[in-house]
Structures are given as structure tokens and as C-alpha cells.
Design a protein around this motif. Structure first.
Motif, PDB file in Angstrom:
ATOM      1  N   PRO A 318       8.955 -12.186   5.954  1.00 40.91           N
ATOM      2  CA  PRO A 318       7.769 -11.910   5.137  1.00 40.91           C
ATOM      3  C   PRO A 318       7.572 -10.449   4.779  1.00 40.91           C
ATOM      4  N   ARG A 319       8.491  -9.572   5.161  1.00 38.34           N
ATOM      5  CA  ARG A 319       8.233  -8.143   4.987  1.00 38.34           C
ATOM      6  C   ARG A 319       8.091  -7.748   3.522  1.00 38.34           C
ATOM      7  N   GLY A 320       8.883  -8.364   2.641  1.00 40.19           N
ATOM      8  CA  GLY A 320       8.771  -8.040   1.222  1.00 40.19           C
ATOM      9  C   GLY A 320       7.427  -8.423   0.648  1.00 40.19           C
ATOM     10  N   LEU A 321       6.910  -9.578   1.048  1.00 35.50           N
ATOM     11  CA  LEU A 321       5.587  -9.996   0.574  1.00 35.50           C
ATOM     12  C   LEU A 321       4.508  -9.066   1.099  1.00 35.50           C
ATOM     13  N   ASP A 322       4.651  -8.639   2.365  1.00 36.18           N
ATOM     14  CA  ASP A 322       3.659  -7.717   2.934  1.00 36.18           C
ATOM     15  C   ASP A 322       3.648  -6.376   2.200  1.00 36.18           C
ATOM     16  N   ALA A 323       4.806  -5.975   1.674  1.00 34.51           N
ATOM     17  CA  ALA A 323       4.914  -4.666   1.014  1.00 34.51           C
ATOM     18  C   ALA A 323       4.719  -4.747  -0.491  1.00 34.51           C
ATOM     19  N   TYR A 324       4.596  -5.954  -1.048  1.00 33.49           N
ATOM     20  CA  TYR A 324       4.570  -6.126  -2.504  1.00 33.49           C
ATOM     21  C   TYR A 324       3.487  -5.293  -3.174  1.00 33.49           C
ATOM     22  N   SER A 325       2.276  -5.385  -2.685  1.00 28.56           N
ATOM     23  CA  SER A 325       1.159  -4.712  -3.350  1.00 28.56           C
ATOM     24  C   SER A 325       1.355  -3.199  -3.384  1.00 28.56           C
ATOM     25  N   ALA A 326       1.622  -2.605  -2.231  1.00 35.39           N
ATOM     26  CA  ALA A 326       1.767  -1.147  -2.177  1.00 35.39           C
ATOM     27  C   ALA A 326       2.937  -0.677  -3.024  1.00 35.39           C
ATOM     28  N   ARG A 327       4.038  -1.437  -2.980  1.00 36.89           N
ATOM     29  CA  ARG A 327       5.223  -1.018  -3.733  1.00 36.89           C
ATOM     30  C   ARG A 327       4.951  -1.024  -5.233  1.00 36.89           C
TER      31      ARG A 327
END
Length: 387
Positions: A318-327
């Protein structure tokens, strides 16, 4: 996976997911013919082309797209050109009408077995904090519909169901730039072999080629006036005046086949993830058309989200989903900053008071720096093409 909206964001996302074996359905309010013919932007950044190529979505634009790397500024101090493809990161745009890109994406999505429901309007997204969010829809035959999925991607624009369904905690940053454009699509060959930006005391005018027979024009316009308030002759006369046609050559006239009024506004939603609901494209942030960033941001965000969803759904990561917004917000705010700079470069107060004269002198100085400073030209080129 439920994807709301069949624009560039929704169809890029849907194509990548289906290609990776992830089941998804796209819900689109308009009919198929309308989706394939909606005229929008036409300048694709180099990174956008790379994303499309990487996912097997660039066949049409590689055949029919045209590289473009020159813009021309016309001001009270004359005119100058920038070959931005030879400056900064040395990357050109690819001119490819958005309706052609969307048509390509739709065809590829259906060839890959993707499911799309035309004439289906998403009304609301419910239970976004649960494991199975629900999309309440109005089907093409008028009956209510209900769609459940692991995740929902809101690619349905600033007025879509995704934004209307945001839970408490969403923050909207908004700015009205106080400028209105009349957007025009003319059945007329381009009058310049460059993107034209004209700065005039009567207001901005812009020229952007779309094809060998169709040209997009913009004209700074009175706020609140309807799109049909001016006759075609008056519009052409005003375009020629502001673009200084007497000095630099007449415009090639033709029939206007589309008119629209655009109030230059910018907004950004934060965060872009709310539980199982993700915002993409214009649903995530609206950017003014002054720097051709909207469709390019939409494709970038869709690709980032697709990679993150694939990692989560196929590998349990799930790390990509967790970082999606900030990225994605990092890219959005950089694009907003450049768009804001362009608005200030192309528009100035029309009054004769001291403050107006001061701001117009600053604008004139910015244009002079862009004309003469290589470092300023490199900065412009990098931000003009980049997202």
C-alpha cells in the motif's frame, strides 16, 4: 475498481489497470460520440508522451502528432521568438488534439476488454472510509444504479460526484485571477508557425495551431459577457488589432466552430486521497489554460495512481497509495506556480492610475528579461514543457 469520467485521466488509468489484469469499470455521463469529439487542449508535454508510450497508448499521436517547440511574443516593444525545444531540458511539445487522444484511449480500452458505461452519471460516492465504497449512479435509461468496488477514482472534473462526496477535512485552495478569455476554435489554417502570445493595452490575444486547417484562438474578454456577444467580424478585427497584424502580417480567417467563455481560476484540493476515494485530473486541481498543463497533469496523476493501485491490489503493497496525494500535490503546485507567473506575464491592469502603471512596467520588464536573458529563457523552457 470504479473510475468516474472518461477523459484523459480516467481512460489512461483504466487502460493501465486493465492491462495489468485489474477489473475496473468506467462510468461516463456523456454518450460515446460526445466523448470522442469533445475539443479541449492539444499540447502534450514530453513526459506525457513518454508515459503514453510506456503503456502502449501512443500509436495515434506518434502517427499524427506534430512536434512543436516555438512560441512568439508580440508586445508594444515588438516581437521575439523562443525556440524552447533548444532551451532548458531541450524538450518540445507534441501537438495532438485532445479529442483525438481520448478517442485513441477509448478504442484501446475497449480492445483490451475494458468496461465502460456511457450515459451513466455518478451522483455520489458513499462510505469512502469503508472497505467497499458505493457509487450511486443514474443509468442511461434513467434507472438508479449502484456500483461497489475496492477503490473509486474520481476523474470526473471539478463539478463531479467525487468532489461533491468529499468527507469533512478536505481543503480547497482557490484563486480567481480576475481575467476572462473567449476561447475560439476556427476552421482556418494557422497564421503563425508558433504559439502566439500577444500583449496589448486592450487585452491579451493568443494563437495556438491544432491542425493544418484548425486553429485555437483566445481573446481576453469582458467578465460576464456571453460567448455570442460579439460578431465573428468583430472578433477577427480585435484579434488582428491585438496581434498587431498590420505590423507582422494578417491572420487567416475562417468560420468559428466553437466558442466558450473561460474565467481564469485555479484551485487545488488537499488531500487527494480520502480513504478509498482518490482525486485525479481536474477533480484534484483546476489550473488555468495559460500554460497548457491540465491534460498533462491528468495523465501524470493517472499513471502514478495506476502504479500504486497495481502494487496494492496485486502485491499487497500500500505504500504507493499512501504516498499518492503528497507526490502528486508536489507536481500540481509547481504547475500552479508557473501558470500564475504566465497569467501575470500576459495580463496587466487597463487603468491609467499609478498602481496600474507600476504593474504594467513590471510586466514589461519581465518580458524584456525573457527576451534577453538566457537563464530566464532556460527557466521558462523547463517549466513551460515540464510538469
Amino acid at each position: 475498481m470504479v473510475v468516474l469520467g472518461a477523459g484523459p485521466a480516467g481512460l489512461v488509468l483504466g487502460n493501465i489497470l486493465v492491462d495489468r489484469g485489474i477489473d475496473c469499470v468506467v462510468l461516463e455521463r456523456a454518450g460515446a460520440a460526445r466523448v470522442r469529439t469533445r475539443a479541449r487542449a492539444g499540447f502534450l508535454a514530453a513526459n506525457t508522451v513518454r508515459i503514453l508510450e510506456r503503456h502502449g497508448l501512443a500509436e495515434g499521436l506518434r502517427r499524427r502528432g506534430q512536434p512543436h517547440s516555438t512560441c512568439e511574443f508580440r508586445t508594444e516593444d515588438g516581437r521575439f521568438r523562443l525556440d524552447y525545444g533548444a532551451l532548458g531540458q531541450r524538450e518540445p511539445h507534441t501537438v495532438y488534439p485532445q479529442q483525438d487522444l481520448v478517442s485513441d484511449l477509448l478504442t484501446r480500452f475497449q480492445e483490451r476488454g475494458g468496461q465502460i458505461r456511457f450515459g451513466t452519471e455518478a451522483v455520489a460516492v458513499r462510505d469512502v472510509d469503508g472497505e467497499r465504497p458505493e457509487v450511486v449512479a443514474r443509468e442511461a435509461d434513467g434507472r438508479p444504479g449502484l456500483w461497489r468496488a475496492r477503490y473509486v477514482a474520481g476523474c470526473d472534473g471539478r463539478h463531479g460526484a467525487a468532489r461533491r462526496s468529499l468527507p469533512p477535512g478536505a481543503v480547497r485552495h482557490h484563486r480567481d485571477h480576475g481575467v476572462t478569455w473567449l476561447g475560439l476554435l476556427a476552421e482556418a489554417p494557422p497564421s503563425l508557425d508558433a504559439v502566439g502570445y500577444a500583449v496589448h493595452e486592450r487585452g491579451f490575444a493568443g494563437h495556438m495551431a491544432r491542425t493544418s486547417e484548425v486553429t485555437r484562438y483566445y481573446l481576453q474578454y469582458e467578465r460576464g459577457a456571453p460567448a455570442d456577444a460579439w460578431s465573428a467580424e468583430r472578433i477577427w478585427d480585435e484579434l488582428e488589432l491585438r496581434m498587431r497584424a498590420r505590423e507582422f502580417g494578417p491572420l487567416r480567417r475562417g468560420r468559428f466552430v466553437q466558442r466558450s467563455v473561460v474565467d481564469l481560476e485555479s484551485d487545488v484540493l488537499e488531500p487527494l486521497r480520502h480513504g478509498t476515494l482518490f482525486l485525479v485530473g481536474d477533480a484534484a486541481g483546476l489550473i488555468s489554460p495559460s500554460a497548457a498543463k491540465g491534460a498533462n497533469l491528468a495523465v501524470l496523476e493517472a499513471a502514478v495512481l495506476a502504479d500504486a493501485l497495481a502494487a496494492d491490489l496485486t502485491a499487497g503493497d500500500p505504500r504507493g497509495l499512501d504516498a499518492y496525494s503528497a507526490r502528486c500535490l508536489t507536481h500540481i503546485w509547481r504547475a500552479q506556480e508557473f501558470s500564475h507567473w504566465m497569467i501575470g506575464l500576459l495580463h496587466g491592469p487597463t487603468g491609467a492610475d499609478g498602481e496600474s502603471l507600476f504593474h504594467n512596467s513590471l510586466r514589461r520588464a519581465r518580458l524584456a528579461s525573457l527576451r534577453t536573458s538566457r537563464s530566464q529563457q532556460d527557466w521558462f523552457a523547463e517549466h513551460y514543457v515540464g510538469v
